[in-house]
Design a protein around this motif. Structure first.
Motif, PDB file in Angstrom:
ATOM      1  N   GLU A 135       0.921  -1.155   0.271  1.00  0.00           N
ATOM      2  CA  GLU A 135      -0.015   0.196   0.103  1.00  0.00           C
ATOM      3  C   GLU A 135       0.515   1.577  -0.189  1.00  0.00           C
ATOM      4  OE1 GLU A 135      -3.764   1.842   2.566  1.00  0.00           O
ATOM      5  OE2 GLU A 135      -3.304   0.210   2.880  1.00  0.00           O
ATOM      6  N   ASP A 147      -9.809 -12.471   2.860  1.00  0.00           N
ATOM      7  CA  ASP A 147     -10.789 -11.297   3.087  1.00  0.00           C
ATOM      8  C   ASP A 147     -10.137 -11.022   4.396  1.00  0.00           C
ATOM      9  OD1 ASP A 147     -13.615  -9.910   2.860  1.00  0.00           O
ATOM     10  OD2 ASP A 147     -14.780 -11.851   3.838  1.00  0.00           O
ATOM     11  N   LYS A 148      -9.899  -9.791   4.274  1.00  0.00           N
ATOM     12  CA  LYS A 148      -9.152  -8.836   5.621  1.00  0.00           C
ATOM     13  C   LYS A 148      -8.802  -7.519   5.298  1.00  0.00           C
ATOM     14  CE  LYS A 148      -7.033 -12.704   8.286  1.00  0.00           C
ATOM     15  NZ  LYS A 148      -7.684 -13.906   6.585  1.00  0.00           N
ATOM     16  N   PRO A 149      -9.465  -6.294   6.391  1.00  0.00           N
ATOM     17  CA  PRO A 149      -9.866  -5.258   5.790  1.00  0.00           C
ATOM     18  C   PRO A 149      -8.512  -4.679   5.766  1.00  0.00           C
ATOM     19  CG  PRO A 149     -11.404  -6.265   7.954  1.00  0.00           C
ATOM     20  CD  PRO A 149     -10.151  -6.963   7.524  1.00  0.00           C
ATOM     21  N   TYR A 150      -7.499  -5.403   6.612  1.00  0.00           N
ATOM     22  CA  TYR A 150      -6.267  -4.563   5.793  1.00  0.00           C
ATOM     23  C   TYR A 150      -5.500  -4.934   4.398  1.00  0.00           C
ATOM     24  CZ  TYR A 150      -4.040  -9.161   6.764  1.00  0.00           C
ATOM     25  OH  TYR A 150      -4.149 -10.746   7.090  1.00  0.00           O
ATOM     26  N   LYS A 153      -8.018  -4.242   1.923  1.00  0.00           N
ATOM     27  CA  LYS A 153      -8.803  -3.812   0.830  1.00  0.00           C
ATOM     28  C   LYS A 153      -8.225  -2.693  -0.151  1.00  0.00           C
ATOM     29  CE  LYS A 153     -11.535  -5.612   2.808  1.00  0.00           C
ATOM     30  NZ  LYS A 153     -12.937  -6.899   2.095  1.00  0.00           N
ATOM     31  N   ASN A 154      -6.939  -2.070  -0.415  1.00  0.00           N
ATOM     32  CA  ASN A 154      -6.760  -0.691  -0.816  1.00  0.00           C
ATOM     33  C   ASN A 154      -5.243  -1.432  -1.613  1.00  0.00           C
ATOM     34  OD1 ASN A 154      -8.432   1.385   0.145  1.00  0.00           O
ATOM     35  ND2 ASN A 154      -7.313   1.357   1.716  1.00  0.00           N
TER      36      ASN A 154
END
Length: 273
Positions: A26, A72-75, A77-78
């Motif tokens: 990221e 499928d993890k929030p961190y 997403k980008n």
């Protein structure tokens, strides 16, 4: 830093590595290739009597489902993620995948514990380190915010290490971090006077054409010296050279590379000699 590889096996250690790889991806807008290798061997895949083809297909589908859930993890997403599944474990394939995608870095997790149960030796991580042509970043714990302000790289400053020091210097530039080179001076046969140590280091830097400063740090063993120097200088990352398929570099004596990776509380990055 454009492309990063992170092998995962759904373990807690591999998720810790995935978090760091995601943070780096990221930050540098890099592509993240997440690699999983199945436990199926070529023999099982080829022997229909041992395991019917429909069972193999079922296992593969279950694994793909688990892989998707793991990612499928929030961190994540980008992050631009490319999942890759290999049907069986061949650790040299990690390097093949890295070369195919022009990767700059491989990120892996490792237990790294004291005593007879030291997991890094002979582990999946060490096998990847041995075969990798690119730097391998070994993550030891759960790092919520991976930042490298000070990067310590240690070697014996013999000519065989020129390539690894140059790679470490390039890696530091990619991270935008301060690189601190250190020579660990130890007692007994490995001891060098300050004059002899500086002669070796000056010759090394002249041949390598590197305008870098090198500290000389005295300690009882190379391992203790590297770990103590890193702590004294508030390092965020330790770098060491490797001999590839011959195993980790043993600078002066013993299994130094393995000991550093096992005992360091900090992340460790390895560079091929």
């Amino acid at each position: 830093m454009k492309n990063i590889i992170v092998p995962v096996d759904f373990s807690e250690q591999s998720e810790k590595a995935l978090k760091v790889a995601a943070a780096l991806s990221e930050k540098y807008k890099a592509n993240l290739f997440v690699l999983h290798m199945l436990e199926l061997s070529p023999a099982i895949m080829a022997n229909t009597e041992y395991m019917p083809p429909e069972h193999v297909v079922h296992l593969m589908k279950l694994n793909e489902k688990r892989f998707a859930e793991f990612l499928d993890k929030p961190y994540l997403k980008n992050v631009n993620i490319t999942p890759i599944i290999k049907h069986y474990k061949v650790f040299s394939e990690v390097n093949d995948v890295a070369e195919k995608h022009g990767a700059d870095l491989i990120v892996m997790g490792s237990h790294g514990v004291d005593g007879l149960e030291e997991i890094f030796i002979g582990s999946n991580t060490e096998r990847v380190v041995r075969s990798s042509e690119i730097p391998v970043l070994v993550i030891k714990g759960d790092i919520s915010d991976f930042r490298v302000d000070r990067f310590v790289f240690a070697c014996d400053f013999k000519e065989e290490n020129i390539a690894s020091v140059k790679k470490a210097s390039d890696f530091a530039k990619k991270l935008g971090t301060e690189l601190k080179l250190v020579y660990i001076n130890t007692p007994a046969d490995a001891f060098l006077s300050h004059e002899d140590a500086y002669k070796r280091i000056s010759k090394f830097l002249n041949i390598a054409q590197l305008g870098l400063e090198v500290d000389i740090y005295n300690d009882y063993t190379v391992e203790k010296g590297i770990l103590n120097y890193a702590e004294t200088n508030a390092a965020d990352l330790i770098g060491i050279p490797t001999h590839g398929r011959k195993g980790l570099s043993h600078f002066f004596m013993g299994s130094l590379g393995e000991d550093i990776v096992n005992h360091s509380k900090l992340p460790v990055v390895t560079f091929k000699i």
